[in-house]
Design an enzyme around this catalytic site. Structure first.
Site, PDB file in Angstrom:
ATOM      1  N   ASN A 115      34.075  39.173  38.586  1.00 13.36           N
ATOM      2  CA  ASN A 115      34.911  39.695  37.507  1.00 13.36           C
ATOM      3  C   ASN A 115      36.349  39.907  37.965  1.00 13.36           C
ATOM      4  OD1 ASN A 115      35.570  41.324  35.002  1.00 13.36           O
ATOM      5  ND2 ASN A 115      35.736  42.956  36.535  1.00 13.36           N
ATOM      6  N   ASP A 182      41.889  41.734  37.490  1.00 19.89           N
ATOM      7  CA  ASP A 182      40.907  41.168  36.564  1.00 19.89           C
ATOM      8  C   ASP A 182      41.129  39.667  36.364  1.00 19.89           C
ATOM      9  OD1 ASP A 182      38.693  42.117  34.958  1.00 19.89           O
ATOM     10  OD2 ASP A 182      39.846  41.412  33.226  1.00 19.89           O
ATOM     11  N   ASP A 212      27.709  41.210  39.276  1.00 17.52           N
ATOM     12  CA  ASP A 212      28.357  42.519  39.259  1.00 17.52           C
ATOM     13  C   ASP A 212      29.317  42.621  38.061  1.00 17.52           C
ATOM     14  OD1 ASP A 212      29.114  45.024  40.720  1.00 17.52           O
ATOM     15  OD2 ASP A 212      31.079  44.034  40.742  1.00 17.52           O
ATOM     16  N   HIS A 216      32.145  43.802  32.072  1.00 14.45           N
ATOM     17  CA  HIS A 216      33.597  43.639  32.052  1.00 14.45           C
ATOM     18  C   HIS A 216      34.013  42.182  31.900  1.00 14.45           C
ATOM     19  CE1 HIS A 216      33.930  47.863  32.843  1.00 14.45           C
ATOM     20  NE2 HIS A 216      32.923  47.710  33.677  1.00 14.45           N
ATOM     21  N   GLU A 248      24.704  42.852  35.605  1.00  6.21           N
ATOM     22  CA  GLU A 248      24.891  44.295  35.635  1.00  6.21           C
ATOM     23  C   GLU A 248      25.665  44.725  34.391  1.00  6.21           C
ATOM     24  OE1 GLU A 248      27.051  48.037  37.833  1.00  6.21           O
ATOM     25  OE2 GLU A 248      27.969  46.058  37.821  1.00  6.21           O
ATOM     26  N   ASN A 313      19.806  52.586  41.950  1.00  9.17           N
ATOM     27  CA  ASN A 313      20.503  51.484  42.601  1.00  9.17           C
ATOM     28  C   ASN A 313      21.578  52.054  43.524  1.00  9.17           C
ATOM     29  OD1 ASN A 313      22.739  52.070  41.015  1.00  9.17           O
ATOM     30  ND2 ASN A 313      22.964  50.013  40.206  1.00  9.17           N
TER      31      ASN A 313
END
Ligand SMILES: *[C@@H]1O[C@H](CO)[C@@H](O)[C@H](O)[C@H]1NC(C)=O
Ligand SMILES: *[C@@H]1O[C@H](CO)[C@@H](O)[C@H](O)[C@H]1NC(C)=O
Ligand SMILES: *[C@@H]1O[C@H](CO)[C@@H](O)[C@H](O)[C@H]1NC(C)=O
Length: 512
Positions: A115, A182, A212, A216, A248, A313
């Site tokens: 991401n 990002d 992960d 997003h 995730e 986790n």
């Protein structure tokens, strides 16, 4: 109706939901922050012989070296390049691990951080784990290469450039998560670089990916790079196998972005699972284990064949991410073992067991100010190896929950009962519950403040069985409690509420 059934069948066959595990193996373990050399050894000496299906490994690519605070675990979530070069080891060590684990039927699942790159304030220099140059000011990561064109700075609409409001789905996808630069996943170039990285790992022989920070990323952007992935290596997987994908997405309700938006790409982490199970087993908010009778979709969870489930986790065991204080961890071993035992006995979801390192907790105003502490390491920052004690536990600060007898034996239980229906539920309207898995296994919990003393229908064939929680079958003898099942399948159970482990589980392979 016919069309619906056909679609369901196609959906089921699409391999990104299929964990690509060796036949009959049903649970993976997250060996958080372990070195590749130690994982290779663990596959051969422990995971394969005990029926573990695979290992989720920490991000293998080059990350920012952070020294303030000193080498936190979260530095591995700040990529600098896609070179396989981290504190866990170099590419040769990674290859050796994948080969050796695959050769004993234990598959490797990579935590893919795609991401974003590192934090915007990291500056410039060669402070990556592989020494690659970067400059966050100019958004330069020449070792990939990425440049200013490849980030979402122009797309994000908040004043700060950060995610400011989780109720705004555009911000959550287009702005920086805790300052992390990002990536512009709408660009084919960026998608191609990500796919190249993941295909490199697929070529080495990995079986799939935890993705992960999926929440997003736009699901469509993810689909675009996932569609570029190769099939798995035919050295270990059947022709045409697709990489297992689990995303995730932290969705415990109350936000506009939901897990279901991601089902088209693969499975999704079900964060409600550990949060609710912790609440029930802690007996908070008036919850009781008897309410677990319809555990799964009946609790508002996603469909079982889309769920990746876990008790804790690496984030929420230290108060990060979702779930809050109800999450059970190795710090509460008695309740934790019951929670993991329940998860592994229950048919819902694809299961992941956590394996942690210890750190010194320091709660100040309800928050652990040491939640950043990284893995056991030497003065020069290298990660300490996992040593194995004479009693099979781990040393050097590694907790190795997966080696706890109760947890390891329940991984075996899950393999033995694989494919069997949830059956013979019993409860006392309180915290004494039991259930079976067809005629292959049975588990009984006493989480009440009273002795459990009941004759229950186990569904098992008559005979003498060994409890795999207090001990196990070794040759023809049982090192734990014996369970006598009558020819009609009934058995009498006695579990003291003060027992060290107030639950009993057995299965057909533990028949004496
Ligand atoms: C994966 O395998 C299937 C079946 O063999 C084949 O049709 C497909 O083209 C392969 N995909 C890739 C990306 O190689
Ligand atoms: C770091 O320290 C450990 C333990 O003292 C040592 O084994 C290792 O070789 C050192 N690594 C480097 C890169 O200096
Ligand atoms: C079930 O639990 C309740 C409340 O703790 C207790 O009063 C009762 O005796 C238990 N019943 C059985 C059958 O064990």
């Amino acid at each position: 109706m016919k069309i619906l059934l056909l679609l369901a069948a196609l959906g089921f066959c699409r391999a990104q939901y299929n964990p690509n595990t060796a036949h009959g193996r049903t649970a993976i373990v997250h060996l958080f922050e372990w070195r590749w050399a130690d994982i290779a050894l663990e596959c051969e000496r422990y995971l394969a012989p005990n029926g573990f299906a695979g290992v989720q490994v920490s991000p293998p690519n080059e990350n920012l070296v952070i020294t303030d605070p000193w080498r936190p675990w979260w530095e591995r979530y700040q990529p600098i390049s896609y070179k396989i070069c981290s504190r866990s080891g170099n590419e040769n060590e990674f290859r050796d691990m994948v080969t050796r684990c695959n050769n004993v039927g234990v598959h490797i699942y990579v935590d893919a951080v795609v991401n974003h790159m590192c934090g915007s304030g990291a500056g410039s220099g060669n402070r990556g784990t592989c020494g690659s140059y970067f400059n966050t000011g100019t958004r330069d990561f020449p070792a990939v290469p990425y440049s200013g064109w490849d980030f979402n700075d122009g797309k994000c609409k908040t004043g700060s450039g950060e995610i400011e409001n989780y109720n705004d789905r555009d911000q959550v996808r287009d702005c920086r998560l805790v300052s992390l630069l990002d990536l512009a996943l709408e660009k084919d170039y960026v998608r191609s670089k990500i796919a190249e990285f993941m295909n490199h790992l697929i070529g080495i022989g990995v079986a799939g990916f935890r993705i992960d920070a999926s929440k997003h990323m736009w699901p469509g952007d993810m689909k675009a790079f996932l569609d570029k992935l190769n099939n798995l290596s035919t050295q270990w997987f059947s022709q045409g196998s697709r990489p297992f994908i689990y995303q995730e997405v932290i969705d415990v309700g109350g936000e506009p972005i939901t897990s279901s938006e991601y089902f088209g790409n693969g499975r999704v982490t079900e964060f409600k699972y550990g949060a609710k199970l912790g609440t029930v087993i802690r007996r908070w908010n008036g919850e009781k284990m008897s309410y677990l009778k319809n555990w799964g979709e009946g609790w508002g969870f996603m469909p079982s064949d889309r769920a990746l489930v876990f008790v804790d986790n690496h984030d929420n065991q230290r108060g990060h991410g979702a779930g809050g204080a109800s999450i059970l961890t190795f710090w509460d071993p008695r309740l934790y073992k019951m929670a993991v035992g329940f998860m592994l006995a229950h048919p819902y979801g694809f299961t992941r067991v956590m394996s942690s390192f210890r750190w010194t907790r320091d709660f100040q105003n309800g928050k652990d100010v040491n939640d950043w502490i990284g893995p056991p390491s030497n003065g020069n920052g290298s990660i300490k190896s996992v040593t194995i004690n004479a009693d099979t536990t781990c040393g050097n600060g590694w907790v190795c929950e997966h080696r706890w007898r109760q947890i390891r034996n329940m991984v075996i239980f899950r393999n033995v009962v694989n494919g069997q229906p949830f059956s013979n539920w019993w409860d006392n309207n309180s915290n004494q519950v039991a259930f079976g898995r067809g005629n292959k296994g049975f588990i009984v919990f006493n989480n009440d403040d009273l002795q459990l003393s009941s004759t229950l229908q186990t569904g098992l064939p008559g005979g003498t069985y060994c409890d795999v929680i207090s001990g196990q079958k070794e040759g023809n003898r049982c090192t734990g409690i014996q369970v006598y099942v009558n020819d009609d399948g009934t058995a009498n159970f006695q579990i003291s509420n003060s027992a060290e482990d107030p639950f009993i589980a057995t299965h057909v392979d533990a028949k004496l």
